[in-house]
Design a protein around this motif. Structure first.
Motif, short mmCIF file in Angstrom:
data_model
loop_
_atom_site.label_atom_id
_atom_site.label_comp_id
_atom_site.label_asym_id
_atom_site.label_seq_id
_atom_site.Cartn_x
_atom_site.Cartn_y
_atom_site.Cartn_z
N LYS A 40 0.84 -1.20 0.00
CA LYS A 40 0.00 0.00 0.00
C LYS A 40 0.87 1.25 0.00
N THR A 41 1.91 1.25 0.82
CA THR A 41 2.83 2.40 0.86
C THR A 41 3.53 2.57 -0.48
N GLN A 42 3.95 1.44 -1.08
CA GLN A 42 4.61 1.50 -2.38
C GLN A 42 3.68 2.07 -3.45
N TYR A 43 2.45 1.62 -3.43
CA TYR A 43 1.47 2.12 -4.41
C TYR A 43 1.28 3.63 -4.25
N ASP A 44 1.08 4.09 -3.02
CA ASP A 44 0.89 5.52 -2.77
C ASP A 44 2.11 6.32 -3.20
N TYR A 45 3.29 5.78 -2.96
CA TYR A 45 4.54 6.44 -3.36
C TYR A 45 4.61 6.58 -4.87
N ASP A 46 4.27 5.51 -5.59
CA ASP A 46 4.34 5.54 -7.05
C ASP A 46 3.28 6.47 -7.65
N VAL A 47 2.09 6.49 -7.07
CA VAL A 47 1.05 7.41 -7.52
C VAL A 47 1.51 8.85 -7.34
N ASP A 48 2.10 9.13 -6.20
CA ASP A 48 2.59 10.50 -5.94
C ASP A 48 3.70 10.87 -6.91
N PHE A 49 4.56 9.93 -7.25
CA PHE A 49 5.64 10.16 -8.22
C PHE A 49 5.07 10.63 -9.55
N TYR A 50 4.08 9.91 -10.06
CA TYR A 50 3.51 10.27 -11.36
C TYR A 50 2.63 11.52 -11.27
N LYS A 51 1.97 11.70 -10.15
CA LYS A 51 1.17 12.92 -10.00
C LYS A 51 2.05 14.16 -10.10
N LYS A 52 3.22 14.12 -9.49
CA LYS A 52 4.14 15.25 -9.57
C LYS A 52 4.59 15.48 -11.01
N LYS A 53 4.77 14.41 -11.77
CA LYS A 53 5.18 14.56 -13.17
C LYS A 53 4.11 15.27 -13.99
N PHE A 54 2.85 14.92 -13.75
CA PHE A 54 1.77 15.59 -14.48
C PHE A 54 1.60 17.04 -14.00
N ASP A 55 1.69 17.25 -12.70
CA ASP A 55 1.48 18.60 -12.14
C ASP A 55 2.53 19.60 -12.62
N THR A 56 3.73 19.12 -12.93
CA THR A 56 4.83 20.02 -13.28
C THR A 56 5.24 19.92 -14.74
N LYS A 57 4.44 19.29 -15.57
CA LYS A 57 4.87 19.03 -16.95
C LYS A 57 5.13 20.31 -17.74
N ASP A 58 4.39 21.38 -17.47
CA ASP A 58 4.59 22.62 -18.21
C ASP A 58 5.88 23.33 -17.80
N LEU A 59 6.47 22.91 -16.67
CA LEU A 59 7.70 23.54 -16.19
C LEU A 59 8.93 22.69 -16.48
N THR A 60 8.72 21.51 -17.05
CA THR A 60 9.84 20.58 -17.26
C THR A 60 9.94 20.08 -18.70
N GLY A 61 9.18 20.65 -19.60
CA GLY A 61 9.23 20.22 -20.99
C GLY A 61 8.68 18.82 -21.22
N SER A 62 7.86 18.33 -20.29
CA SER A 62 7.40 16.95 -20.36
C SER A 62 6.24 16.77 -21.34
N VAL A 63 6.32 15.72 -22.13
CA VAL A 63 5.28 15.33 -23.07
C VAL A 63 4.99 13.86 -22.82
N MET A 64 3.74 13.53 -22.47
CA MET A 64 3.40 12.17 -22.06
C MET A 64 2.32 11.58 -22.96
N HIS A 65 2.57 10.36 -23.40
CA HIS A 65 1.63 9.65 -24.25
C HIS A 65 1.37 8.24 -23.72
N LYS A 66 0.27 7.69 -24.17
CA LYS A 66 -0.09 6.33 -23.81
C LYS A 66 -0.48 5.57 -25.07
N VAL A 67 -0.38 4.26 -25.02
CA VAL A 67 -0.95 3.40 -26.04
C VAL A 67 -2.13 2.67 -25.42
N VAL A 68 -3.26 2.69 -26.12
CA VAL A 68 -4.45 1.99 -25.65
C VAL A 68 -4.93 1.03 -26.72
#
Length: 219
Positions: A40-68
């Protein structure tokens, strides 16, 4: 089974984390970073990791895509690129306020964590120019969907943009992704070598540092 590439969104984080966790289970270094962290702690840690990536994408040049999957909409692969970027004074001030220090949950192998990420930081400072270079930061494909060309689908657009801009492309390659990247023109420029025996592993684990020159031919 047809697939399509779409922009990734913050609502995709649970699906991304699910792929993230199973993808890295067999990596010789990453699989040993959190040996005593409860799920549970690992899951919460990983969710927070990716949440920060999305929250700061405009400040870090980040472009994120998915395949569905086209029919079901199931997310089966994800990539995070960092494109060359220059911030306005206002954006830089906002970025400077961010807490960029790394944290880790109880049960982390702190010695291995600091050794591995410290080396990554050193090599990025040595080779990567964020104002000029492209950086494929994360590429993960659900294990049951691997070897179906999904990694290439997520690589193709970034490389086309890099070639258009006459820019280099940097990547840190795990053993499972190394062959794919070399097929697309990346070359080894450095590596990270870690003796995994003190951390419950076997032998010396390697993470390759690669750079692709603009226009490099696919092997």
């Amino acid at each position: 089974m047809p697939f399509k590439v779409l922009p990734a969104e913050a609502t995709d984080i649970p699906d991304i984390v699910a792929i993230h966790q199973v993808t890295w289970d067999n990596d010789p270094i990453v699989s040993r970073l959190f040996p005593n962290v409860d799920p549970k702690t690992q899951y919460d840690y990983d969710v927070d990791f990716y949440k920060k990536k999305f929250d700061t994408k405009d400040l870090t040049g980040s472009v994120m895509h998915k395949v569905v999957e086209t029919e079901s909409g199931k997310l089966v692969a994800y990539a995070k690129w960092k494109y060359p970027y220059t911030l306005t004074a206002e954006q830089q001030a906002e970025k400077d306020k961010l807490d960029t220090s790394r944290s880790y949950p109880p049960g982390t192998n702190v010695e291995l964590y600091e050794q591995f990420f410290g080396r990554l930081d050193t090599l990025r400072e040595k080779y990567l120019d964020e104002e000029k270079d492209y950086f494929l930061h994360i590429l993960i494909v659900s294990p049951q969907y691997q070897r179906q060309g999904l990694g290439t689908m997520l690589i193709r657009e970034g490389l086309a943009n890099a070639d258009r801009d006459n820019a280099r492309t940097y990547i840190e390659a795990s053993p499972m992704g190394l062959g794919l990247y070399k097929k697309h023109g990346w070359k080894e420029i450095d590596d990270i070598l870690i003796d995994m025996r003190p951390h419950g592993g076997t032998g010396i684990a390697s993470e390759k540092i690669l750079m692709r020159e603009p226009g490099a031919a696919r092997a």
